[in-house]
Design a protein around this motif. Structure first.
Motif, PDB file in Angstrom:
ATOM      1  N   LYS A 249      41.661   7.408  15.620  1.00  0.00           N
ATOM      2  CA  LYS A 249      40.622   7.513  14.749  1.00  0.00           C
ATOM      3  C   LYS A 249      39.729   6.190  14.638  1.00  0.00           C
ATOM      4  O   LYS A 249      40.158   5.125  14.713  1.00  0.00           O
ATOM      5  N   PRO A 250      38.504   6.501  14.505  1.00  0.00           N
ATOM      6  CA  PRO A 250      37.616   5.132  14.250  1.00  0.00           C
ATOM      7  C   PRO A 250      37.939   4.322  13.225  1.00  0.00           C
ATOM      8  O   PRO A 250      38.815   4.913  12.118  1.00  0.00           O
ATOM      9  N   SER A 251      38.019   3.009  13.375  1.00  0.00           N
ATOM     10  CA  SER A 251      38.773   2.000  12.066  1.00  0.00           C
ATOM     11  C   SER A 251      37.757   1.433  11.289  1.00  0.00           C
ATOM     12  O   SER A 251      36.608   1.103  12.034  1.00  0.00           O
ATOM     13  N   GLY A 252      37.831   1.153  10.046  1.00  0.00           N
ATOM     14  CA  GLY A 252      37.365   0.374   9.355  1.00  0.00           C
ATOM     15  C   GLY A 252      36.163   0.940   8.583  1.00  0.00           C
ATOM     16  O   GLY A 252      35.840   2.119   8.935  1.00  0.00           O
ATOM     17  N   GLU A 253      35.369   0.120   7.957  1.00  0.00           N
ATOM     18  CA  GLU A 253      34.152   0.488   7.187  1.00  0.00           C
ATOM     19  C   GLU A 253      33.027   0.965   8.282  1.00  0.00           C
ATOM     20  O   GLU A 253      32.090   1.689   7.991  1.00  0.00           O
ATOM     21  N   LYS A 254      33.134   0.103   9.371  1.00  0.00           N
ATOM     22  CA  LYS A 254      32.010   0.552  10.326  1.00  0.00           C
ATOM     23  C   LYS A 254      32.310   1.633  11.425  1.00  0.00           C
ATOM     24  O   LYS A 254      31.707   1.774  12.350  1.00  0.00           O
ATOM     25  N   ALA A 255      33.699   1.897  11.140  1.00  0.00           N
ATOM     26  CA  ALA A 255      34.169   3.328  12.079  1.00  0.00           C
ATOM     27  C   ALA A 255      33.992   2.787  13.624  1.00  0.00           C
ATOM     28  O   ALA A 255      33.603   3.442  14.271  1.00  0.00           O
ATOM     29  N   VAL A 256      34.697   1.640  13.760  1.00  0.00           N
ATOM     30  CA  VAL A 256      34.723   1.176  15.211  1.00  0.00           C
ATOM     31  C   VAL A 256      35.477   1.844  15.994  1.00  0.00           C
ATOM     32  O   VAL A 256      36.514   2.337  15.680  1.00  0.00           O
ATOM     33  N   ARG A 257      35.305   2.087  17.208  1.00  0.00           N
ATOM     34  CA  ARG A 257      35.786   2.907  18.191  1.00  0.00           C
ATOM     35  C   ARG A 257      37.333   2.204  18.366  1.00  0.00           C
ATOM     36  O   ARG A 257      37.396   0.963  18.713  1.00  0.00           O
ATOM     37  N   THR A 258      38.123   2.912  18.493  1.00  0.00           N
ATOM     38  CA  THR A 258      39.714   2.404  18.646  1.00  0.00           C
ATOM     39  C   THR A 258      40.663   3.141  19.688  1.00  0.00           C
ATOM     40  O   THR A 258      40.523   4.366  19.549  1.00  0.00           O
ATOM     41  N   ARG A 259      41.217   2.452  20.496  1.00  0.00           N
ATOM     42  CA  ARG A 259      41.795   3.085  21.641  1.00  0.00           C
ATOM     43  C   ARG A 259      43.198   2.167  21.812  1.00  0.00           C
ATOM     44  O   ARG A 259      43.024   0.998  21.672  1.00  0.00           O
ATOM     45  N   ILE A 260      44.065   3.059  22.222  1.00  0.00           N
ATOM     46  CA  ILE A 260      45.333   2.255  22.892  1.00  0.00           C
ATOM     47  C   ILE A 260      45.347   2.432  24.361  1.00  0.00           C
ATOM     48  O   ILE A 260      45.010   3.646  24.840  1.00  0.00           O
ATOM     49  N   ILE A 261      45.260   1.572  24.996  1.00  0.00           N
ATOM     50  CA  ILE A 261      45.274   1.485  26.538  1.00  0.00           C
ATOM     51  C   ILE A 261      46.622   1.073  27.284  1.00  0.00           C
ATOM     52  O   ILE A 261      47.223   0.151  26.707  1.00  0.00           O
ATOM     53  N   THR A 262      46.870   2.015  28.003  1.00  0.00           N
ATOM     54  CA  THR A 262      48.266   2.178  28.859  1.00  0.00           C
ATOM     55  C   THR A 262      48.184   2.011  30.347  1.00  0.00           C
ATOM     56  O   THR A 262      47.160   2.413  30.764  1.00  0.00           O
ATOM     57  N   PRO A 263      49.412   1.535  30.920  1.00  0.00           N
ATOM     58  CA  PRO A 263      49.450   1.885  32.103  1.00  0.00           C
ATOM     59  C   PRO A 263      49.158   3.587  32.418  1.00  0.00           C
ATOM     60  O   PRO A 263      49.590   4.428  31.600  1.00  0.00           O
ATOM     61  N   LYS A 264      48.922   3.718  33.580  1.00  0.00           N
ATOM     62  CA  LYS A 264      48.569   5.225  34.234  1.00  0.00           C
ATOM     63  C   LYS A 264      49.767   6.136  33.712  1.00  0.00           C
ATOM     64  O   LYS A 264      50.974   5.774  33.959  1.00  0.00           O
ATOM     65  N   GLY A 265      49.545   7.359  33.068  1.00  0.00           N
ATOM     66  CA  GLY A 265      50.511   8.123  32.860  1.00  0.00           C
ATOM     67  C   GLY A 265      51.229   7.943  31.347  1.00  0.00           C
ATOM     68  O   GLY A 265      52.400   8.854  31.229  1.00  0.00           O
ATOM     69  N   GLN A 266      51.127   6.961  30.642  1.00  0.00           N
ATOM     70  CA  GLN A 266      51.906   6.674  29.711  1.00  0.00           C
ATOM     71  C   GLN A 266      50.978   6.692  28.295  1.00  0.00           C
ATOM     72  O   GLN A 266      51.644   6.326  27.274  1.00  0.00           O
ATOM     73  N   ALA A 267      50.125   7.183  28.383  1.00  0.00           N
ATOM     74  CA  ALA A 267      49.113   7.333  27.097  1.00  0.00           C
ATOM     75  C   ALA A 267      49.846   7.966  25.917  1.00  0.00           C
ATOM     76  O   ALA A 267      49.777   7.508  24.792  1.00  0.00           O
ATOM     77  N   VAL A 268      50.619   9.042  26.168  1.00  0.00           N
ATOM     78  CA  VAL A 268      51.383   9.494  24.988  1.00  0.00           C
ATOM     79  C   VAL A 268      52.399   8.553  24.216  1.00  0.00           C
ATOM     80  O   VAL A 268      52.616   8.723  23.014  1.00  0.00           O
ATOM     81  N   GLU A 269      52.906   7.418  24.850  1.00  0.00           N
ATOM     82  CA  GLU A 269      53.639   6.551  24.315  1.00  0.00           C
ATOM     83  C   GLU A 269      52.926   5.711  23.439  1.00  0.00           C
ATOM     84  O   GLU A 269      53.785   4.671  22.813  1.00  0.00           O
ATOM     85  N   GLY A 270      51.808   5.618  23.255  1.00  0.00           N
ATOM     86  CA  GLY A 270      50.850   4.977  22.346  1.00  0.00           C
ATOM     87  C   GLY A 270      50.682   5.584  21.108  1.00  0.00           C
ATOM     88  O   GLY A 270      49.936   5.263  20.248  1.00  0.00           O
ATOM     89  N   THR A 271      51.322   6.935  20.958  1.00  0.00           N
ATOM     90  CA  THR A 271      51.105   7.737  19.514  1.00  0.00           C
ATOM     91  C   THR A 271      50.956   7.043  18.596  1.00  0.00           C
ATOM     92  O   THR A 271      50.330   7.055  17.487  1.00  0.00           O
ATOM     93  N   TYR A 272      52.104   6.414  18.079  1.00  0.00           N
ATOM     94  CA  TYR A 272      52.511   5.624  16.906  1.00  0.00           C
ATOM     95  C   TYR A 272      51.319   4.733  16.660  1.00  0.00           C
ATOM     96  O   TYR A 272      50.938   4.474  15.597  1.00  0.00           O
ATOM     97  N   ALA A 273      51.103   4.093  17.769  1.00  0.00           N
ATOM     98  CA  ALA A 273      50.270   2.764  17.640  1.00  0.00           C
ATOM     99  C   ALA A 273      48.910   3.242  17.069  1.00  0.00           C
ATOM    100  O   ALA A 273      48.080   2.813  16.456  1.00  0.00           O
ATOM    101  N   ALA A 274      48.616   4.313  17.777  1.00  0.00           N
ATOM    102  CA  ALA A 274      47.251   5.036  17.620  1.00  0.00           C
ATOM    103  C   ALA A 274      47.076   5.505  16.189  1.00  0.00           C
ATOM    104  O   ALA A 274      46.026   5.610  15.461  1.00  0.00           O
ATOM    105  N   GLN A 275      48.152   6.103  15.705  1.00  0.00           N
ATOM    106  CA  GLN A 275      48.299   6.637  14.182  1.00  0.00           C
ATOM    107  C   GLN A 275      48.148   5.484  13.188  1.00  0.00           C
ATOM    108  O   GLN A 275      47.229   5.644  12.373  1.00  0.00           O
ATOM    109  N   VAL A 276      48.591   4.229  13.393  1.00  0.00           N
ATOM    110  CA  VAL A 276      48.768   3.539  12.337  1.00  0.00           C
ATOM    111  C   VAL A 276      47.683   2.381  12.576  1.00  0.00           C
ATOM    112  O   VAL A 276      47.443   1.554  11.155  1.00  0.00           O
ATOM    113  N   THR A 277      47.217   2.094  13.488  1.00  0.00           N
ATOM    114  CA  THR A 277      46.075   0.908  13.753  1.00  0.00           C
ATOM    115  C   THR A 277      45.028   1.214  12.842  1.00  0.00           C
ATOM    116  O   THR A 277      44.847   0.103  12.151  1.00  0.00           O
TER     117      THR A 277
END
Length: 910
Positions: A249-277
């Motif tokens: 989800k966009p973060s903060g008052e300015k709704a900045v773009r927020t991404r978890i960047i992973t090695p190829k094929g591992q994006a799902v492993e960043g699920t918790y990081a994407a949830q709480v950041t």
């Protein structure tokens, strides 16, 4: 930070004579070859700087183009530096390491100026114009080549994941000079613009949003990024590889773009990081009163990185810390990520928006981020007990601070070694604890207003300790500079002795202070601080509080709210003060008993830490403290239980004779075994999180260290199953279970784990296997582990933990012997900043003979290792203190273990 932080060079030196010169000029620590001089030969040769860059020339901005292929060991760069010449000068000095400058062009007023390059001391690169440069604007363009290291995780380095190559960076503190010839100091805070030319199939990411992406005529892609806000070189970062991106989800008052960047094929492993950041960023914005100041928030997974790093717009994280398959995730990992992400995102204000002016004020970054973590987690996750965690961390910092060789929080920087040594438990832990004490003294609202005022005043610039202290003093109307300064600029911590005096009309707490020193310390106790302290006192469950700032060696604090002589006195209310306490035996016994003293949980944790300190100082018998453990082992409060584990340091194996090692194991089985066996290796449905966090600790002490036969057998059985099915062990118990099996394992198990490690492609599972290999205690098997560090084709960055895990009592001879036999080979393969850590291979010894042997072997070698002298001094002081403590308390400890005394109930608490 990481925590976590620590040069051979290339050879040859050649001259650049004119703006069109094309000769290669490597940076070097070797003596320079003869260099042709530009026309101004009559001028004296420039004098190289020795630590800091001179002030005559400053950058105003950088434009960088890098041509980089992660599969190749080198990269090409072009850097354009806009300069402001503040004073006339005969030289432009930059910092560069392992860079080969191929072309240098200086332009002043639209005209080219002939240059000569010279190699200065250390990493200093000099560019000498044909004539003196007058004040004004200038432009320096350098074309160069650099290295993508497979040895280091500083500078720019590369690593493979499932067959694909990736490039990453870590610049703090001195790594940017390995990638850009630049003004590599925190005080030079200017905008940067980066462009990358990369092969097909690769993506580049850096601090700022992408502006343009276009194909290259020769193949691959060019990525051009937006110009940064003013940043020091150590906060620039990038990654190149076939990444996957998980949108949060966009973060903060300015709704900045927020991404978890992973090695190829591992994006799902960043699920918790994407949830709480985004959630974490929102909590921090609310506290600091300033919207997140940067344009985006990417979080990049980096293998082998030690911890995490707060680059604005591109926070980097150790891959094992940020990534986990959802089905294999654990509460412990999630909490660790949450805490570290809170730390890194707190840096976006303290460190990134406002940056230290020089490395002596690193605490303005790290202590604040460390303080902010429990402070904000307390409100964001109230069930996690962050305030109690803070008190436990304070006790660890006090332990480090008891060394005479401990740094000051604000340690003068006199060498690069001092910069590297600054990333330690004093900067992070002591700094955080002292800020917590200051907040408690001033009040939370006042402290928060002062922090916000400081950030607004220095936004996008640099600040010093004086700036912060002056702001806090102005906001609070109190002498913050005097109080906090007394903790910043001297080492050690106070020991506050307190006793009740009820001889007058009003009861009084009589206080005295000196430096806390353990048995055998060479330090002087004649030291004082300005100590904000509060005592709690009362009769029964009725309690009161009295506070003061203690400035001299002694003080009297009236306890005027008590109608009679108090029944009890606690000198550190809520554990808020950064000091140890000492009470008379009767009062201490009253507090430790279950006699109805209404201690808070934080105070119980504080008291247990102070008991351990009193034993280490020789003022309390170790056997009396150890007698508390059986009761504390059953404490239902996880925080109190964890605090009690500090007392186990009194019976660490290095303290004991060979004859008592078995007694120690029996004591651990007797003390923790029943509870560990009851919990077992299988989490139950609807268990509370504290139980799930407690289970691994109990299993380790009873099984791995205590050798409980039932637990060892079960761990071995589960390990065999796990090698074929990773679901056979609960995620939070993998390290623990494998560790128990390995500690009591045989050659057959070792061979299975070794074979599995060599073939495993998944980085997390490979790390688990390496950790398990490090747990073996059979000297022959440990030797097999250590051979891996010298084996061609093995990544030493992954395996170095095997050496440090070998430094336990049963295998210390193997570890120290291996280092002595292979020091040069190890020093050539280890990351340069980890070479100094080789001294810890001898740290498990506790006798004068090995102390002398370690000093003789390491002294000259550590003089050449980055950060080595202080690390060696601290290791040797630790050995000295161990020897003295063993002499003073050893007989009592051994007697206690040989015939355990009657169990003492744990302190009560609410």
């Amino acid at each position: 930070m990481p925590k976590t932080t620590r040069r051979a060079s290339l050879a040859l030196l050649a001259a650049l004579t004119a703006c069109s010169a094309r000769q290669s000029v490597p940076t070097s620590d070797a003596a320079p070859s003869p260099v042709p001089q530009a026309q101004a030969s009559a001028r004296p040769a420039p004098v190289s700087p020795s630590l800091r860059l001179p002030s005559q020339v400053r950058p105003t901005g950088y434009t960088v183009e890098l041509t980089l292929d992660p599969s190749q060991p080198t990269f090409q760069g072009v850097v354009d530096i806009d300069l402001e010449v503040k004073e006339a000068t005969d030289a432009i000095w930059l910092l560069g390491r392992y860079l080969t400058v191929k072309e240098a062009t200086l332009t002043v007023g639209g005209k080219a100026v002939a240059l000569t390059q010279t190699k200065g001391n250390g990493d200093f690169l000099g560019f000498i114009p044909a004539s003196t440069l007058p004040p004004g604007a200038a432009h320096l363009r350098l074309a160069y080549e650099g290295q993508l290291s497979e040895r280091e995780t500083i500078g720019a380095f590369r690593a493979q994941d499932h067959g694909a190559w990736y490039a990453y960076t870590q610049f703090e503190p001195l790594g940017a000079r390995r990638v850009f010839p630049c003004f590599d100091e925190p005080g030079f805070k200017v905008p940067w613009q980066l462009t990358f030319h990369v092969p097909a199939g690769n993506v580049a990411v850096t601090n700022t949003p992408l502006v343009n992406e276009e194909p290259r005529a020769q193949g691959g892609t060019t990525y051009r990024f937006a110009r940064t806000q003013p940043l020091p070189s150590y906060l620039i970062a990038f990654g190149v590889g076939p990444f996957d991106f998980l949108e949060a989800k966009p973060s903060g008052e300015k709704a900045v773009r927020t991404r978890i960047i992973t090695p190829k094929g591992q994006a799902v492993e960043g699920t918790y990081a994407a949830q709480v950041t985004p959630e974490i960023l929102g909590h921090l914005e609310k506290y600091f009163g300033i919207a997140y100041p940067f344009e985006k928030l990417d979080v990049l997974s980096v293998p082998l990185l030690g911890g995490a790093m707060e680059h604005p717009g591109l926070v980097t994280f150790n891959s094992e810390l940020i990534l986990s398959k959802p089905a294999e995730d654990s509460i412990g990992r999630q909490r660790r990520f949450y805490d570290v992400q809170m730390h890194e995102l707190a840096h976006q204000w303290f460190g990134d928006l406002v940056t230290m002016a020089w490395w002596d004020d690193l605490w303005l970054n790290e202590a604040f981020a460390s303080w902010a973590t429990p402070r904000i987690v307390e409100g964001a996750q109230p069930t996690w007990d962050a305030p109690i965690e803070r008190v436990r961390e304070r006790s660890y910092a006090l332990g480090s601070d008891s060394l005479v060789t401990a740094r000051h929080i604000r340690q003068p920087i006199e060498s690069e070694d001092d910069i590297l040594n600054a990333f330690d438990g004093i900067t992070y832990g002591k700094g955080s604890a002292v800020l917590s004490m200051t907040e408690s003294w001033l009040g939370r609202d006042v402290f928060q207003r002062g922090v916000q005022r400081h950030l607004r005043a220095h936004a996008h610039g640099n600040a010093t300790a004086k700036d912060f202290l002056d702001t806090m003093s102005a906001e609070s109307g109190k002498d913050v500079s005097g109080v906090l300064g007394s903790f910043l600029d001297q080492g050690g911590a106070p020991l506050v002795t307190a006793r009740l005096d009820c001889s007058g009309k009003v009861p009084v707490a009589k206080l005295s202070q000196s430096r806390f020193l353990p048995v055998g310390s060479a330090g002087s106790a004649k030291q004082t601080w300005k100590v904000p302290l509060c005592v709690r006192y009362g009769t029964g469950r009725e309690s009161f509080r009295a506070c003061t700032v203690m400035e001299g060696e002694t003080a009297e604090l009236p306890l005027s709210e008590s109608k009679a002589c108090p029944a009890w006195l606690l000198p550190n209310a809520d554990g808020a003060g950064y000091y140890r306490t000492a009470l008379d035996a009767q009062m201490l016994g009253r507090l430790l008993s279950s006699g109805g003293v209404p201690l808070t949980r934080a105070e119980r944790v504080t008291l247990v830490g102070d008991v351990q300190a009193l034993v280490s100082a020789g003022t309390m018998a170790a056997s009396d403290a150890l007698g508390l453990l059986p009761g504390l082992a059953g404490d239902k409060d996880r925080q109190v239980f964890q605090a009690s584990l500090e007392l186990l340091g009194l019976v660490r194996p290095s303290m004991l004779s060979d004859a008592r090692q078995a007694d120690r194991e029996r004591f651990l089985r007797d003390t923790y075994g029943a509870r560990a066996r009851a919990l077992g290796f299988t989490p139950r449905a609807n268990e509370d999180e504290d139980t799930r966090l407690l289970r691994p600790m109990l299993l380790r002490f009873a099984g791995e260290q205590g050798g409980d036969a039932k637990l060892v057998a079960e761990a071995r059985k589960l390990t065999d199953k796990w090698l074929g099915d990773s679901k056979a062990i609960a995620p939070e118990l993998v390290y623990t279970t494998l560790g128990i099996a390995a500690a009591h394992g045989d050659a057959a198990l070792h061979a299975k784990l070794m074979t599995a490690m060599r073939s495993e492609k998944d980085r997390r599972k490979r790390e688990q296997l390496i950790d398990a290999l490090g747990g073996f205690r059979d000297p022959a098997l440990v030797r097999e582990n250590l051979k891996l560090l010298l084996e061609p084709g093995m990544d030493t960055r992954e395996l170095v933990m095997l050496l440090f895990m070998a430094g336990q009592v049963k295998t210390r001879d193997v570890a120290f012997g291996f280092v002595k036999e292979n020091y040069d080979a190890l020093a050539s393969r280890l990351e340069e900043d980890r070479i100094a850590a080789l001294v810890w291979s001898a740290a498990a010894y506790c006798d004068p003979v090995h102390r002398q042997e370690a000093a003789a072997f390491f002294t000259e070698r550590m003089a050449r290792a980055p950060g080595g002298p202080r690390m060696l001094a601290q290791m040797l002081e630790g050995m000295d203190l161990c020897i003295a403590f063993k002499e003073a308390q050893g007989p009592g400890i051994e007697s206690f273990l040989a015939s355990p005394k009657k169990k003492v109930p744990a302190p009560s608490g609410r």
